[in-house]
Design a protein around this motif. Structure first.
Motif, PDB file in Angstrom:
ATOM      1  N   ILE A   1      12.149  -0.742  -6.591  1.00  0.00           N
ATOM      2  CA  ILE A   1      10.853  -0.466  -7.205  1.00  0.00           C
ATOM      3  C   ILE A   1      10.662   1.041  -7.370  1.00  0.00           C
ATOM      4  O   ILE A   1      10.157   1.523  -8.392  1.00  0.00           O
ATOM      5  CB  ILE A   1       9.712  -1.077  -6.366  1.00  0.00           C
ATOM      6  CG1 ILE A   1       9.734  -2.601  -6.485  1.00  0.00           C
ATOM      7  CG2 ILE A   1       8.359  -0.538  -6.805  1.00  0.00           C
ATOM      8  CD1 ILE A   1       8.735  -3.312  -5.596  1.00  0.00           C
ATOM      9  N   SER A   2      11.083   1.794  -6.348  1.00  0.00           N
ATOM     10  CA  SER A   2      11.005   3.253  -6.434  1.00  0.00           C
ATOM     11  C   SER A   2      11.829   3.777  -7.602  1.00  0.00           C
ATOM     12  O   SER A   2      11.385   4.631  -8.376  1.00  0.00           O
ATOM     13  CB  SER A   2      11.501   3.873  -5.126  1.00  0.00           C
ATOM     14  OG  SER A   2      11.583   5.280  -5.235  1.00  0.00           O
ATOM     15  N   ASN A   3      13.039   3.230  -7.759  1.00  0.00           N
ATOM     16  CA  ASN A   3      13.906   3.634  -8.866  1.00  0.00           C
ATOM     17  C   ASN A   3      13.307   3.223 -10.196  1.00  0.00           C
ATOM     18  O   ASN A   3      13.378   3.951 -11.199  1.00  0.00           O
ATOM     19  CB  ASN A   3      15.288   3.005  -8.685  1.00  0.00           C
ATOM     20  CG  ASN A   3      16.294   3.527  -9.693  1.00  0.00           C
ATOM     21  OD1 ASN A   3      16.289   4.710 -10.040  1.00  0.00           O
ATOM     22  ND2 ASN A   3      17.169   2.651 -10.162  1.00  0.00           N
ATOM     23  N   PHE A   4      12.700   2.040 -10.222  1.00  0.00           N
ATOM     24  CA  PHE A   4      12.073   1.539 -11.440  1.00  0.00           C
ATOM     25  C   PHE A   4      10.903   2.429 -11.843  1.00  0.00           C
ATOM     26  O   PHE A   4      10.716   2.747 -13.026  1.00  0.00           O
ATOM     27  CB  PHE A   4      11.585   0.109 -11.194  1.00  0.00           C
ATOM     28  CG  PHE A   4      11.810  -0.797 -12.363  1.00  0.00           C
ATOM     29  CD1 PHE A   4      13.085  -1.169 -12.730  1.00  0.00           C
ATOM     30  CD2 PHE A   4      10.739  -1.292 -13.088  1.00  0.00           C
ATOM     31  CE1 PHE A   4      13.294  -2.010 -13.807  1.00  0.00           C
ATOM     32  CE2 PHE A   4      10.936  -2.129 -14.164  1.00  0.00           C
ATOM     33  CZ  PHE A   4      12.224  -2.499 -14.524  1.00  0.00           C
TER      34      PHE A   4
ATOM     35  N   LEU B   1       0.825  -1.214   0.000  1.00  0.00           N
ATOM     36  CA  LEU B   1       0.000   0.000   0.000  1.00  0.00           C
ATOM     37  C   LEU B   1       0.854   1.257   0.000  1.00  0.00           C
ATOM     38  O   LEU B   1       0.553   2.233  -0.698  1.00  0.00           O
ATOM     39  CB  LEU B   1      -0.929  -0.014   1.222  1.00  0.00           C
ATOM     40  CG  LEU B   1      -2.068  -1.047   1.190  1.00  0.00           C
ATOM     41  CD1 LEU B   1      -2.810  -1.059   2.522  1.00  0.00           C
ATOM     42  CD2 LEU B   1      -3.033  -0.739   0.052  1.00  0.00           C
ATOM     43  N   LEU B   2       1.921   1.249   0.792  1.00  0.00           N
ATOM     44  CA  LEU B   2       2.817   2.413   0.823  1.00  0.00           C
ATOM     45  C   LEU B   2       3.481   2.624  -0.538  1.00  0.00           C
ATOM     46  O   LEU B   2       3.664   3.758  -0.987  1.00  0.00           O
ATOM     47  CB  LEU B   2       3.879   2.220   1.905  1.00  0.00           C
ATOM     48  CG  LEU B   2       3.415   2.485   3.346  1.00  0.00           C
ATOM     49  CD1 LEU B   2       4.458   1.994   4.334  1.00  0.00           C
ATOM     50  CD2 LEU B   2       3.155   3.976   3.548  1.00  0.00           C
ATOM     51  N   THR B   3       3.848   1.528  -1.190  1.00  0.00           N
ATOM     52  CA  THR B   3       4.466   1.632  -2.516  1.00  0.00           C
ATOM     53  C   THR B   3       3.503   2.264  -3.514  1.00  0.00           C
ATOM     54  O   THR B   3       3.880   3.155  -4.287  1.00  0.00           O
ATOM     55  CB  THR B   3       4.903   0.245  -3.013  1.00  0.00           C
ATOM     56  OG1 THR B   3       5.838  -0.311  -2.090  1.00  0.00           O
ATOM     57  CG2 THR B   3       5.548   0.337  -4.389  1.00  0.00           C
ATOM     58  N   LEU B   4       2.249   1.821  -3.516  1.00  0.00           N
ATOM     59  CA  LEU B   4       1.246   2.397  -4.420  1.00  0.00           C
ATOM     60  C   LEU B   4       1.027   3.884  -4.123  1.00  0.00           C
ATOM     61  O   LEU B   4       0.836   4.696  -5.033  1.00  0.00           O
ATOM     62  CB  LEU B   4      -0.076   1.641  -4.280  1.00  0.00           C
ATOM     63  CG  LEU B   4      -0.095   0.210  -4.823  1.00  0.00           C
ATOM     64  CD1 LEU B   4      -1.403  -0.470  -4.449  1.00  0.00           C
ATOM     65  CD2 LEU B   4       0.096   0.222  -6.332  1.00  0.00           C
ATOM     66  N   TYR B   5       1.063   4.241  -2.847  1.00  0.00           N
ATOM     67  CA  TYR B   5       0.839   5.634  -2.453  1.00  0.00           C
ATOM     68  C   TYR B   5       1.981   6.534  -2.926  1.00  0.00           C
ATOM     69  O   TYR B   5       1.752   7.621  -3.441  1.00  0.00           O
ATOM     70  CB  TYR B   5       0.693   5.717  -0.923  1.00  0.00           C
ATOM     71  CG  TYR B   5       0.544   7.125  -0.401  1.00  0.00           C
ATOM     72  CD1 TYR B   5      -0.676   7.786  -0.459  1.00  0.00           C
ATOM     73  CD2 TYR B   5       1.631   7.794   0.134  1.00  0.00           C
ATOM     74  CE1 TYR B   5      -0.812   9.093   0.013  1.00  0.00           C
ATOM     75  CE2 TYR B   5       1.516   9.097   0.615  1.00  0.00           C
ATOM     76  CZ  TYR B   5       0.289   9.735   0.558  1.00  0.00           C
ATOM     77  OH  TYR B   5       0.170  11.022   1.012  1.00  0.00           O
TER      78      TYR B   5
END
Length: 612
Positions: free
Chosen positions: A313-316, A188-192
């Motif tokens: 994932i953030s970098n991607f 959820l944090l990643t999607l946010y």
């Protein structure tokens, strides 16, 4: 549709669209086997990492707890085998990943370079060089790096986390659940955060293009800046854009600075739960020390891959901005293209079917044409007709900014008429290849461009299969031979970047020689003698007379005394052709041309008296 509209269409309603990433599949396809090898090696590496805690637990149960060393030799050999396998897989993987990084970046740059050569002149008129360079260099490098290394990190981290979960569930599902419970929160944090991180990185890429543009203009225009004493203005503009880059980058860093530690905190919390719960189970006798050792190793070891996975994932996600910019440029269609029927018969610029090319004589007909620039709102030509027989010299005159180049741009098919037709040798030029036409045009600009290399190489660009003797003959024809032979290395002398080692007049003479060597049927001289001194101009005018004999030519001239012998003179004012005829006819009319000519004649006469 321009490049900004394409980018906005790509962004509309999507922040991590698979369609954007799918645009890279054609570039990844040649390296699909290598990517598979990388993924397999990463899975092997993850398996080795998972094996270490199991080996540690085995050592505790078999050697530490019973206080014996029996069988330790075979255990050591097995442990060494795992270490060696991991080392070997890492070495092979690193080489394969480096190959993907270099080759993918190379292929993207090559595709962009080829595509840029197909775009119309209007694109280069409206797009700064720095913006193009940022897309071709910075964005492609980022994409290559991410696919080679970040993708690998994602596979390794995911494989390790999933593998660890399976092992922990096998050992003790209650403790495993304490780790698994944090996974939905991480998702959820990643999607946010991904939406906000991607938005910031799009801004960073745009500002980076501006910085590249400032660098390019600052370097290429250094002499002009110094002569105009505008270094402080340039510095202020550069500081403003770099300040925006700093602020935007800081916002992106802050987002990551919040995102990654939160993920780390959740992971550490799970580890604390595991250690607390596992310790109690040992005290209750539910699990042994060896199992606790294995579980503790996994719980501690899983923290780093989870954080790596989140960070990667953030970098991607951020790299999607680079893919959007590169794909938007690749999707930009040239405003002028050959039809499929023409391509089928005559080929393309990169694969021409020259055997089907008809000879060109140079008879040009403007048949009731109207024209409006793509970004304009009014026609600059309306219902204009003109017949230019082969071998005719047409001069186009008018004040600076009057629109003298419009007719030439249409004749050369740099633009196409909004309405009407332009016929070359009696046939609509849209029914023939652009390369066929452009190969028969010799264009000499007011400000010539030379490529890095020798004088000989620059002249030979006119016809790449020309012999050295033909290069020298072309130089002699335009009176460039003398100054070339006085250079340190003669025809092998380096001209410098953009011809920086030569004077403007010398560059102009080389561009004349280049055009002559091409032996075109149509010549365009765009105020081509304006940068040459009076003495050299007199010599080159004689060469031009010989050079243009039997060829259709368009002379855009500022000095009217140089075009008196033209077969036809077109007078342009305010983007419109207001007069046409021979020099004698226009002088007898006593109109705008006669006014311009008399004014120039008086000015030149006064300058002659002053110079005596």
């Amino acid at each position: 549709m321009n490049i900004e509209q394409i980018e906005q269409q790509n962004l509309k309603g999507r922040f991590s669209s698979l369609k954007i990433w799918a645009k890279l599949l054609p570039f990844l396809k040649p390296y699909s086997k290598t990517m598979v090898v990388i993924v397999v090696l990463m899975l092997v590496g993850a398996a080795c990492d998972i094996a270490y805690p199991l080996l540690s637990g085995y050592a505790v149960d078999q050697f530490v707890t019973p206080a014996t060393s029996e069988g330790v030799t075979w255990f050591a050999l097995g442990y060494f085998a795992v270490v060696f396998l991991q080392m070997l897989s890492t070495m092979i993987f690193a080489r394969a990943a480096l190959k993907v990084e270099m080759y993918l970046g190379r292929d993207l740059k090559k595709k962009l370079f080829i595509h840029l050569q197909t775009l119309s002149f209007s694109y280069y008129n409206t797009t700064p060089v720095g913006t193009i360079m940022a897309r071709v260099m910075s964005d492609t490098n980022k994409i290559g790096t991410v696919f080679a290394w970040s993708l690998v990190d994602i596979f390794w981290s995911a494989a390790y986390v999933l593998g660890s979960m399976v092992v922990m569930l096998t050992i003790n599902w209650q403790l495993a659940l304490l780790v698994i419970v944090v996974v939905p929160f991480i998702a959820l944090l990643t999607l946010y955060f991904q939406k906000r991180i991607l938005k910031i990185n799009r801004q960073v890429r745009r500002i980076n293009a501006e910085i590249t543009r400032h660098y390019n203009e600052g370097i290429s225009g250094a002499k002009t800046s110094k002569t105009l004493v505008i270094e402080d203005k340039n510095t202020a503009a550069f500081q403003e854009v770099t300040h925006r880059m700093k602020e935007t980058t800081v916002r992106g860093v802050l987002l990551n600075a919040v995102y990654v530690p939160i993920i780390g905190f959740l992971t550490a919390l799970a580890v604390a739960f595991v250690i607390t719960g596992g310790g109690n189970m040992v005290l209750w006798g539910t699990i042994g020390i060896g199992e606790l050792t294995v579980f503790t190793s996994f719980a501690l070891g899983i923290a780093d891959p989870v954080q790596t996975l989140a960070r990667t994932i953030s970098n991607f996600i951020a790299t999607q901005a680079n893919i959007e910019r590169v794909s938007a440029l690749l999707e930009l269609e040239p405003q002028i293209t050959d039809t499929p029927e023409v391509i089928e018969k005559y080929g393309t610029s990169f694969d021409p079917k020259r055997e089907n090319w008809e000879p060109l004589t140079g008879h040009i007909t403007f048949d009731d044409i109207s024209f409006r620039y793509p970004d304009g709102t009014e026609n600059v030509l309306e219902h204009f007709s003109l017949d230019v027989p082969a071998g005719t010299t047409v001069a186009i005159v008018g004040e600076t900014g009057a629109g003298k180049s419009t007719l030439v741009n249409l004749a050369c098919r740099f633009f196409e008429p909004t309405a009407g037709r332009i016929l070359i040798d009696g046939k609509d030029y849209r029914e023939r290849s652009m390369l066929w036409l452009h190969s028969n045009i010799g264009y000499v600009l007011q400000t010539p461009h030379l490529f890095s290399g020798s004088v000989k190489e620059n002249i030979r660009y006119g016809r790449l299969d020309a012999t050295d003797e033909e290069v020298v003959a072309a130089a002699k024809m335009v009176n460039a031979h003398d100054f070339i032979t006085h250079m340190e290395h003669g025809y092998d002398s380096d001209v410098g970047e953009g011809g920086g080692q030569l004077s403007t007049g010398e560059k102009q003479l080389i561009s004349f020689a280049r055009a002559v060597l091409a032996n075109p049927r149509i010549f365009v001289l765009d105020e081509a003698t304006s940068s040459i001194d009076t003495k050299t101009e007199a010599l080159i005018q004689e060469a031009i007379s010989t050079m243009l004999t039997g060829r259709t030519s368009f002379l855009i001239a500022h000095r009217l005394s140089t075009i008196r012998k033209a077969d036809m003179i077109l007078v342009v004012r305010g983007g419109k052709i207001i007069e046409q005829g021979t020099h004698q006819q226009l002088m007898e009319q006593g109109g705008y041309y006669a006014e311009l000519y008399n004014k120039q004649f008086e000015t030149e006469a006064a300058e002659t008296v002053l110079n005596q």
